[in-house]
Design a protein around this motif. Structure first.
Motif, PDB file in Angstrom:
ATOM      1  N   PRO A 141       0.961  -1.332   0.121  1.00 27.60           N
ATOM      2  CA  PRO A 141       0.074   0.011  -0.037  1.00 27.60           C
ATOM      3  C   PRO A 141       0.695   1.236  -0.164  1.00 27.60           C
ATOM      4  CG  PRO A 141       0.152  -0.984   2.210  1.00 27.60           C
ATOM      5  CD  PRO A 141       0.834  -1.817   1.335  1.00 27.60           C
ATOM      6  N   PRO A 145      -3.951  -2.315  -4.568  1.00 25.89           N
ATOM      7  CA  PRO A 145      -4.405  -1.659  -3.155  1.00 25.89           C
ATOM      8  C   PRO A 145      -5.039  -0.301  -3.525  1.00 25.89           C
ATOM      9  CG  PRO A 145      -2.096  -1.645  -3.090  1.00 25.89           C
ATOM     10  CD  PRO A 145      -2.276  -2.462  -4.243  1.00 25.89           C
ATOM     11  N   HIS A 166      -9.190  -2.209  -8.029  1.00 27.62           N
ATOM     12  CA  HIS A 166      -8.780  -1.941  -6.730  1.00 27.62           C
ATOM     13  C   HIS A 166      -9.398  -2.849  -5.620  1.00 27.62           C
ATOM     14  CE1 HIS A 166      -8.373   2.391  -8.257  1.00 27.62           C
ATOM     15  NE2 HIS A 166      -7.293   1.798  -8.493  1.00 27.62           N
ATOM     16  N   ALA A 217      -6.747  -1.708   0.866  1.00 26.33           N
ATOM     17  CA  ALA A 217      -5.276  -1.979   1.384  1.00 26.33           C
ATOM     18  C   ALA A 217      -5.240  -2.558   2.537  1.00 26.33           C
ATOM     19  CB  ALA A 217      -4.614  -0.425   1.154  1.00 26.33           C
TER      20      ALA A 217
END
Length: 369
Positions: A275, A296, A313, A316
């Motif tokens: 991340p 992430p 996505h 994270a």
């Protein structure tokens, strides 16, 4: 470039002892600039020096390599004292050399040397880097590879955000995969989805997290680990590979270090698990190769992925979110086909070499961001 005055020489300095993605990017950037900008390289890496010379990018001053960051910086003292001419631009491509730049700063200002730092590391999850980030205040300009890094630069220097090109020389000393995969990226084997972690095998890359998360991944997914570990990794890579082999069995393949032009071969999905990733060069390379990136929702890699057209996505650090998104890709062939079809155009736009060359040259010249 200015039509009324010859460009000042740019002295690129880096103490990096190995060639990773940043050094590949340096060579690619130099390829874009060297026809218009007189470049000189000062480095401690024989391989980097050899590739620079082979590409005829400009003169090279090779510093004797030394172990340890402090010793490495000290080794650059005399070469920088003697090798940086007046009214030139010093491009610092290794921010661990910034203490030396601070020491030489009065002389650099006396010689009217413009100091530009290429920033490609993050400090948000590595507090040991914070003192180096404070030294960025001495720079005239900082070239950041993402908005994520630009937000970390302290007040003072002019900040430019310039993405990385994906061209450049292919790394040497690469081995073929140790286990079979599909012949080309983006061509699925029936019923199997090949998922790849590509790059340095280090704790900060989230390798251990993905291995643990993959225990809950759909049964028709296979995890590939491609890359190498630093010499001083304390055995992390070996432990991670042993754990993945023991827990995932045939659903794990350690491909080892592969040639850069084959890094995406046989993969359907590329995973980024850090991340705090400053940029994510492999994300662009994956998109251009028709491999879907799963990244992430934090860090620089997030900026390269639009869920509408170029990847997905996940939250994270959240294994459940990761598995949900991977599951969506597994279940939806049309989604995979659409992303594979549209991602290359998005990636080509982000990595357009002509635009990147113009932006980088403007940063070196001190033009407006």
């Amino acid at each position: 470039m200015s039509a009324t005055a010859a460009p000042s020489p740019v002295i690129v300095v880096t103490g990096s002892p190995v060639i990773w993605g940043a050094e590949i990017s340096l060579l690619a950037i130099a390829e874009l600039l060297h026809d218009d900008v007189p470049l000189r390289l000062m480095c401690a890496n024989p391989q980097l020096a050899e590739r620079w010379r082979a590409a005829r990018l400009g003169p090279v001053a090779q510093v004797t390599p030394r172990a340890g960051r402090l010793s490495r910086a000290i080794g650059f003292l005399k070469p920088m004292l003697r090798g940086i001419p007046s009214r030139s631009t010093l491009l610092v491509f290794d921010f661990y050399l910034l203490p030396l730049v601070a020491l030489l700063w009065p002389l650099l200002k006396l010689k009217r040397v413009r100091v530009v730092v290429d920033l490609h590391d993050s400090a948000r999850r590595n507090p040991r880097r914070l003192p180096y980030f404070q030294l960025l205040r001495l720079a005239d300009a900082v070239v950041c590879i993402s908005d994520y890094l630009a937000a970390q630069v302290p007040p003072g220097p002019r900040v430019h955000v310039v993405h990385r090109p994906v061209g450049g020389p292919v790394p040497v000393a690469a081995a073929a995969p140790t286990a079979p995969a599909a012949e080309t990226a983006g061509e699925e084997q029936p019923g199997i989805l090949h998922v790849g972690l590509v790059g340095q095998i280090t704790p900060d890359k989230g390798v251990a997290d993905v291995i643990d998360w993959f225990l809950d991944a759909p049964e028709n997914t296979v995890l590939h680990l491609r890359g190498a570990a630093p010499d001083d990794d304390g055995g992390f890579a070996a432990r991670a590979i042993a754990r993945a082999t023991a827990t995932l069995g045939p659903r794990f393949i350690h491909d080892g270090l592969v040639a850069r032009d084959a890094a995406m071969a046989g993969l359907d999905v590329l995973v980024v698990a850090n991340p705090d990733e400053p940029f994510g060069r492999t994300v662009i390379e994956a998109q251009l190769a028709g491999v879907i990136p799963l990244v992430p929702d934090a860090g620089g890699a997030r900026e390269l992925v639009d869920p509408a057209e170029s990847g997905l996505h996940y939250r994270a650090g959240d294994g459940a979110s990761f598995i949900a998104q991977l599951g969506a890709l597994c279940a939806d062939r049309e989604l995979r086909a659409r992303l594979r079809a549209t991602a290359p155009t998005s990636a080509a736009r982000l990595s357009d070499p002509r635009r990147i060359g113009r932006q980088y040259a403007s940063a070196l010249e001190g033009e407006a961001a």
